[in-house]
Enzyme design. Structure first.
Site, mmCIF file in Angstrom:
data_model
loop_
_atom_site.group_PDB
_atom_site.id
_atom_site.type_symbol
_atom_site.label_atom_id
_atom_site.label_comp_id
_atom_site.label_asym_id
_atom_site.label_seq_id
_atom_site.Cartn_x
_atom_site.Cartn_y
_atom_site.Cartn_z
ATOM 1 N N TYR A 82 5.649 4.409 10.487
ATOM 2 C CA TYR A 82 4.666 3.366 10.164
ATOM 3 C C TYR A 82 5.291 2.284 9.282
ATOM 4 O O TYR A 82 5.093 1.090 9.517
ATOM 5 C CB TYR A 82 3.458 4.011 9.470
ATOM 6 N N HIS A 129 0.835 -1.205 0.000
ATOM 7 C CA HIS A 129 0.000 0.000 0.000
ATOM 8 C C HIS A 129 0.866 1.250 0.000
ATOM 9 O O HIS A 129 1.847 1.301 0.721
ATOM 10 C CB HIS A 129 -0.863 0.041 1.266
ATOM 11 N N LYS A 167 2.647 -2.678 15.280
ATOM 12 C CA LYS A 167 4.066 -2.967 15.492
ATOM 13 C C LYS A 167 4.372 -4.309 16.163
ATOM 14 O O LYS A 167 5.525 -4.751 16.128
ATOM 15 C CB LYS A 167 4.699 -1.858 16.366
ATOM 16 N N TYR A 201 -8.039 4.427 9.497
ATOM 17 C CA TYR A 201 -8.103 4.635 10.943
ATOM 18 C C TYR A 201 -9.074 5.782 11.177
ATOM 19 O O TYR A 201 -8.948 6.831 10.538
ATOM 20 C CB TYR A 201 -6.738 5.036 11.495
ATOM 21 N N PRO A 204 -2.197 -2.328 19.499
ATOM 22 C CA PRO A 204 -2.132 -2.625 18.063
ATOM 23 C C PRO A 204 -2.232 -1.408 17.151
ATOM 24 O O PRO A 204 -2.036 -1.530 15.943
ATOM 25 C CB PRO A 204 -3.327 -3.568 17.847
HETATM 26 P P1 RFL Z 1 2.857 -15.182 20.227
HETATM 27 O O1 RFL Z 1 2.276 -15.046 18.867
HETATM 28 O O2 RFL Z 1 1.996 -14.904 21.394
HETATM 29 O O3 RFL Z 1 3.433 -16.662 20.325
HETATM 30 C C1 RFL Z 1 3.882 -17.193 21.551
HETATM 31 C C2 RFL Z 1 3.685 -18.698 21.500
HETATM 32 O O4 RFL Z 1 4.177 -19.275 22.710
HETATM 33 C C3 RFL Z 1 3.244 -20.245 23.158
HETATM 34 N N1 RFL Z 1 3.405 -20.405 24.616
HETATM 35 C C4 RFL Z 1 4.038 -21.445 25.167
HETATM 36 N N2 RFL Z 1 4.634 -22.525 24.641
HETATM 37 C C5 RFL Z 1 5.187 -23.413 25.500
HETATM 38 N N3 RFL Z 1 5.157 -23.261 26.859
HETATM 39 C C6 RFL Z 1 4.577 -22.192 27.422
HETATM 40 N N4 RFL Z 1 4.572 -22.038 28.730
HETATM 41 C C7 RFL Z 1 3.992 -21.229 26.582
HETATM 42 N N5 RFL Z 1 3.351 -20.048 26.798
HETATM 43 C C8 RFL Z 1 3.003 -19.580 25.598
HETATM 44 C C9 RFL Z 1 1.881 -19.685 22.752
HETATM 45 O O5 RFL Z 1 0.893 -20.694 22.682
HETATM 46 C C10 RFL Z 1 2.216 -19.076 21.402
HETATM 47 O O6 RFL Z 1 2.016 -19.980 20.345
HETATM 48 O O7 RFL Z 1 4.173 -14.284 20.384
HETATM 49 P P2 RFL Z 1 5.305 -13.861 19.310
HETATM 50 O O8 RFL Z 1 5.773 -15.064 18.529
HETATM 51 O O9 RFL Z 1 6.263 -13.036 20.056
HETATM 52 O O10 RFL Z 1 4.541 -12.963 18.230
HETATM 53 C C11 RFL Z 1 4.049 -11.724 18.611
HETATM 54 C C12 RFL Z 1 2.762 -11.419 17.855
HETATM 55 O O11 RFL Z 1 1.897 -12.554 17.877
HETATM 56 C C13 RFL Z 1 2.066 -10.233 18.491
HETATM 57 O O12 RFL Z 1 2.980 -9.178 18.740
HETATM 58 C C14 RFL Z 1 0.969 -9.641 17.644
HETATM 59 O O13 RFL Z 1 0.035 -10.571 17.179
HETATM 60 C C15 RFL Z 1 0.264 -8.613 18.530
HETATM 61 N N6 RFL Z 1 -1.054 -8.371 18.098
HETATM 62 C C16 RFL Z 1 -1.196 -7.547 17.057
HETATM 63 N N7 RFL Z 1 -0.094 -6.961 16.493
HETATM 64 C C17 RFL Z 1 -0.218 -6.172 15.443
HETATM 65 O O14 RFL Z 1 0.803 -5.685 14.925
HETATM 66 N N8 RFL Z 1 -1.482 -5.895 14.924
HETATM 67 C C18 RFL Z 1 -2.619 -6.474 15.454
HETATM 68 O O15 RFL Z 1 -3.709 -6.270 14.975
HETATM 69 C C19 RFL Z 1 -2.509 -7.323 16.554
HETATM 70 N N9 RFL Z 1 -3.608 -7.911 17.113
HETATM 71 C C20 RFL Z 1 -2.165 -9.000 18.731
HETATM 72 C C21 RFL Z 1 -3.444 -8.761 18.202
HETATM 73 C C22 RFL Z 1 -2.009 -9.836 19.847
HETATM 74 C C23 RFL Z 1 -3.104 -10.439 20.469
HETATM 75 N N10 RFL Z 1 -2.856 -11.254 21.657
HETATM 76 C C24 RFL Z 1 -1.490 -11.524 22.073
HETATM 77 C C25 RFL Z 1 -3.810 -11.754 22.542
HETATM 78 C C26 RFL Z 1 -4.552 -9.377 18.786
HETATM 79 C C27 RFL Z 1 -4.399 -10.228 19.909
HETATM 80 C C28 RFL Z 1 -5.653 -10.856 20.457
HETATM 81 C C1 PHB Z 2 -5.213 -5.637 11.364
HETATM 82 O O1 PHB Z 2 -5.409 -5.740 10.140
HETATM 83 O O2 PHB Z 2 -5.546 -6.523 12.155
HETATM 84 C C2 PHB Z 2 -4.583 -4.399 11.861
HETATM 85 C C3 PHB Z 2 -4.111 -3.451 10.970
HETATM 86 C C4 PHB Z 2 -3.513 -2.293 11.442
HETATM 87 C C5 PHB Z 2 -3.406 -2.092 12.799
HETATM 88 C C6 PHB Z 2 -3.856 -3.051 13.686
HETATM 89 C C7 PHB Z 2 -4.455 -4.211 13.219
HETATM 90 O O3 PHB Z 2 -2.842 -0.952 13.258
#
Ligand code: RFL
Ligand code: PHB
Length: 393
Positions: A386, A74, A298, A202, A294
């Site tokens: 960004y 984008h 990042k 946004y 979020p």
């Molecule tokens: P993850 O993806 O949480 O993966 C960690 C893994 O470790 C496992 N685990 C264990 N395994 C063995 N023993 C244990 N004791 C354990 N405890 C946990 C878990 O099951 C899991 O599979 O961390 P990682 O790899 O550091 O990746 C980070 C990203 O996933 C995270 O930063 C983003 O997804 C954050 N996040 C978002 N980021 C964005 O940039 N945009 C978003 O829209 C966005 N939405 C979100 C999100 C994170 C969420 N969380 C953590 C609840 C929405 C949600 C709901």
């Molecule tokens: C998403 O697509 O889930 C998304 C995109 C941008 C954001 C957060 C979440 O800043």
């Protein structure tokens, strides 16, 4: 049973699986221990936006094929104010870096498929995972798999187990500094099998924040700011669409096709950093060490940059006997972490309604937004952050 590997990785999220992939490419052996099933890990709906540095890391790791075929590059995002006007903010930096819409679910699938192809050792559905003797030269991980007590001996342990994992807790409290800010609202998100808007939008509005995002040409992701006390049961699809549209300009909502939600969840918003990211031979990466709201998109990108810095340190250690990058891992990763923590906090306070903000603070927020409308310099600051600053050499 006792198994031996070079790097024991806790967590098969994006951080753990990318680390295992980068190590394998340099001929370094690892075992990944994951609490959940593979289906559960792939089924989690999370991030959707990649910084350019993350795209480059994935491409150079040989993970670019599907990303380049299906990812959507984008050159702008939109910001809507008070249901009235819409501002286009370029997402092409001065040096040509852009952002890509490509879901975390797809990255997770790509990483598992690449893992299958290289015969990666990933053990799912383990419990009782504990890192042991992490300050010794022979750290080990104890865990239970299929009801049996197991032991993984390694040279290093990588804690990639997310915010609720056990790795961070293995660092004594007196050695750690924690920084935290909890925001007084959450995001209610839905997925719907409808065509998304052509660009991310946004929206800031008296009723609260909203975001229109995307996954594929027939899968949209939408969010609205909601009170922390709400549960998904409070939000029928009808109520969601009505509230989303109330926060968007009519010119935008008029172009959005509605449909039944195929996923609905609420995520609280938090900024959190735990320092340092290394303790002895235990290294933390991704959400295990830090969380960002979020709004700045990042979280996933920081997981990728941490892993990039950690992998190069481990590769230099094993393949050249040089520990310079390992020694500086924590401080190098944390410089980028804090930059993203600040940007995510700024985007959050700029675009959300804070229930207890004073009239003075509200006027300052309004003016911060007006500055973005008035100044190309303000917009290019947003653009640069960004799409993501360059990784450090
Ligand atoms: P993850 O993806 O949480 O993966 C960690 C893994 O470790 C496992 N685990 C264990 N395994 C063995 N023993 C244990 N004791 C354990 N405890 C946990 C878990 O099951 C899991 O599979 O961390 P990682 O790899 O550091 O990746 C980070 C990203 O996933 C995270 O930063 C983003 O997804 C954050 N996040 C978002 N980021 C964005 O940039 N945009 C978003 O829209 C966005 N939405 C979100 C999100 C994170 C969420 N969380 C953590 C609840 C929405 C949600 C709901
Ligand atoms: C998403 O697509 O889930 C998304 C995109 C941008 C954001 C957060 C979440 O800043």
């Amino acid at each position: 049973m006792v198994v031996k590997t070079q790097v024991g990785i806790i967590g098969a999220g994006p951080a753990g699986m990318l680390l295992s992939h980068l190590l394998d490419q340099a001929g370094i052996d690892s075992v990944v221990l994951e609490r959940q099933s593979r289906e559960h890990v792939v089924g989690r709906i999370r991030a959707g936006v990649l910084e350019w540095g993350t795209v480059e890391i994935l491409r150079s790791a040989g993970l670019g094929e599907r990303l380049d075929a299906e990812g959507d590059v984008h050159d702008l995002i939109m910001i809507a104010r008070n249901g009235e006007d819409v501002l286009n903010v370029p997402t092409v930096s001065a040096d040509g870096r852009k952002m890509m819409a490509y879901g975390q679910t797809a990255i997770q699938e790509d990483l598992f498929n690449a893992g299958d192809a290289r015969g990666a050792q990933v053990v799912f559905e383990v419990s009782d995972v504990v890192p042991n003797d992490v300050t010794s030269a022979r750290p080990w991980i104890s865990y239970t798999a299929d009801g049996m007590s197991e032991r993984l001996d390694c040279d290093f342990i990588a804690g990639c187990d997310g915010f609720h994992g056990v790795s961070r807790q293995a660092i004594p409290a007196q050695t750690r500094s924690e920084y935290e800010k909890v925001y007084p609202f959450g995001w209610l998100g839905i997925l719907s099998e409808t065509p998304p808007l052509p660009s991310l939008l946004y929206a800031t509005h008296q009723r609260g924040f909203a975001l229109c995002s995307m996954r594929t040409p027939m899968l949209s992701r939408y969010y609205v700011q909601c009170p922390l006390e709400d549960s998904v049961d409070d939000w029928s699809d009808d109520r969601f669409w009505t509230e989303l549209f109330a926060r968007l300009p009519a010119t935008v909502s008029g172009t959005i096709a509605t449909g039944p939600s195929v996923e609905k969840s609420i995520a609280p918003l938090r900024s959190f950093v735990s320092e340092p990211m290394r303790y002895g031979n235990l290294f933390l990466a991704g959400d295990a060490a830090h969380i960002v709201p979020p709004t700045g998109a990042k979280g996933l990108n920081l997981a990728a940059s941490d892993v990039f810095y950690l992998a190069r340190g481990l590769v230099d250690h094993f393949n050249s006997g040089n520990d310079d990058y390992l020694e500086t891992y924590s401080e190098t990763a944390l410089r980028r972490v804090w930059s993203s923590v600040r940007f995510s906090w700024w985007m959050t306070q700029l675009l959300h309604r804070f229930p207890s903000r004073s009239s003075f603070e509200q006027r300052i927020q309004d003016d911060d937004l007006a500055y973005l409308w008035a100044s190309a310099n303000a917009r290019s600051t947003l653009t640069e952050q960004y799409v993501g600053l360059r990784l450090e050499e």
